[in-house]
Scaffold this motif. Structure first.
Motif, PDB file in Angstrom:
ATOM      1  N   ASN A 123      41.208  38.916  27.043  1.00 43.94           N
ATOM      2  CA  ASN A 123      40.604  39.131  28.113  1.00 43.94           C
ATOM      3  C   ASN A 123      40.438  40.475  28.412  1.00 43.94           C
ATOM      4  O   ASN A 123      41.150  41.176  29.233  1.00 43.94           O
ATOM      5  CB  ASN A 123      41.513  38.730  29.503  1.00 43.94           C
ATOM      6  CG  ASN A 123      40.836  38.992  30.810  1.00 43.94           C
ATOM      7  OD1 ASN A 123      39.744  38.945  30.889  1.00 43.94           O
ATOM      8  ND2 ASN A 123      41.575  38.894  31.840  1.00 43.94           N
TER       9      ASN A 123
ATOM     10  N   CYS B 166      45.680  41.081  30.568  1.00 44.75           N
ATOM     11  CA  CYS B 166      45.603  40.506  29.151  1.00 44.75           C
ATOM     12  C   CYS B 166      46.867  40.208  28.484  1.00 44.75           C
ATOM     13  O   CYS B 166      47.484  40.790  27.913  1.00 44.75           O
ATOM     14  CB  CYS B 166      44.562  41.034  28.316  1.00 44.75           C
ATOM     15  SG  CYS B 166      44.453  40.021  26.575  1.00 44.75           S
TER      16      CYS B 166
ATOM     17  N   LYS C 186      36.486  39.064  25.144  1.00 40.53           N
ATOM     18  CA  LYS C 186      35.869  38.105  25.703  1.00 40.53           C
ATOM     19  C   LYS C 186      34.070  38.232  25.759  1.00 40.53           C
ATOM     20  O   LYS C 186      33.364  37.230  25.484  1.00 40.53           O
ATOM     21  CB  LYS C 186      36.323  38.339  27.424  1.00 40.53           C
ATOM     22  CG  LYS C 186      35.799  39.561  28.062  1.00 40.53           C
ATOM     23  CD  LYS C 186      36.267  39.443  29.421  1.00 40.53           C
ATOM     24  CE  LYS C 186      36.328  40.849  30.073  1.00 40.53           C
ATOM     25  NZ  LYS C 186      36.864  40.959  31.446  1.00 40.53           N
TER      26      LYS C 186
ATOM     27  N   GLN D 270      39.644  30.103  31.609  1.00 41.04           N
ATOM     28  CA  GLN D 270      40.405  31.417  32.001  1.00 41.04           C
ATOM     29  C   GLN D 270      41.129  32.183  30.912  1.00 41.04           C
ATOM     30  O   GLN D 270      41.864  31.568  30.274  1.00 41.04           O
ATOM     31  CB  GLN D 270      41.694  30.768  33.185  1.00 41.04           C
ATOM     32  CG  GLN D 270      41.052  30.353  34.139  1.00 41.04           C
ATOM     33  CD  GLN D 270      42.266  30.022  35.413  1.00 41.04           C
ATOM     34  OE1 GLN D 270      43.329  29.668  34.978  1.00 41.04           O
ATOM     35  NE2 GLN D 270      41.855  30.052  36.698  1.00 41.04           N
ATOM     36  N   LEU D 271      40.795  33.473  31.058  1.00 39.06           N
ATOM     37  CA  LEU D 271      41.385  34.429  29.917  1.00 39.06           C
ATOM     38  C   LEU D 271      42.469  35.012  30.345  1.00 39.06           C
ATOM     39  O   LEU D 271      42.712  35.531  31.490  1.00 39.06           O
ATOM     40  CB  LEU D 271      39.886  35.082  29.423  1.00 39.06           C
ATOM     41  CG  LEU D 271      38.737  34.575  28.983  1.00 39.06           C
ATOM     42  CD1 LEU D 271      37.873  35.557  28.567  1.00 39.06           C
ATOM     43  CD2 LEU D 271      38.834  33.523  28.017  1.00 39.06           C
TER      44      LEU D 271
ATOM     45  N   LYS E 232      45.965  30.190  29.688  1.00 39.66           N
ATOM     46  CA  LYS E 232      46.197  31.371  30.189  1.00 39.66           C
ATOM     47  C   LYS E 232      47.681  31.338  30.911  1.00 39.66           C
ATOM     48  O   LYS E 232      48.409  32.290  30.549  1.00 39.66           O
ATOM     49  CB  LYS E 232      45.206  31.741  31.273  1.00 39.66           C
ATOM     50  CG  LYS E 232      45.532  33.075  32.023  1.00 39.66           C
ATOM     51  CD  LYS E 232      44.516  33.408  33.275  1.00 39.66           C
ATOM     52  CE  LYS E 232      44.629  34.683  33.854  1.00 39.66           C
ATOM     53  NZ  LYS E 232      46.033  35.026  34.203  1.00 39.66           N
TER      54      LYS E 232
END
Length: 121
Positions: free
Chosen positions: A8, A32, A64, A80-81, A98
């Motif tokens: 992310n 992240c 990303k 979802q990151l 995530k």
């Protein structure tokens, strides 16, 4: 089977510098968890690096922006990151979500999860 690690964070030196500063000044708000697990502030986590280098698994690591560009035609849902995906016959599936990554504290927990889930897959 390929494992796709999607951070992310965006690619590039300027973004890496911003991320480094964020990890130093406000690690609890860093977005992240995968970055925090696999990389310290300045370099790759030693335990993670050794696992990655010796692994028999096929890993791909993307920021990303790189993921969105490379897999734009294969993304049929909002991931979802950060996230770890598998690619099987061109189809992307969640391998480690995530939420799961956010609960991990270190590289050892990530490695254990990868090993356990890889037996099932």
């Amino acid at each position: 089977m390929k494992y796709i690690f999607v951070y992310n964070a965006d690619s590039g030196k300027l973004n890496a510098y911003k991320d480094m500063l964020h990890k130093i000044w406000s690690p609890q708000t860093y977005p992240c968890s995968l970055c925090a697990i696999t990389y310290g502030v300045f370099k790759e986590d030693k335990v993670w690096k050794e696992f990655r280098e010796k692994s028999v698994f096929n890993f791909e690591f993307l920021h990303k922006d790189e993921f969105q560009k490379k897999y734009k035609n294969n993304i049929n849902q909002d991931f979802q990151l950060p996230i770890i995906l598998t690619e099987i016959e061109g189809k992307l599936e969640v391998f480690i979500s995530k939420d799961e990554l956010d609960k991990m504290k270190n590289a050892e927990q990530l490695i254990e999860k990868i090993r356990k889930r890889s037996i099932v897959h």
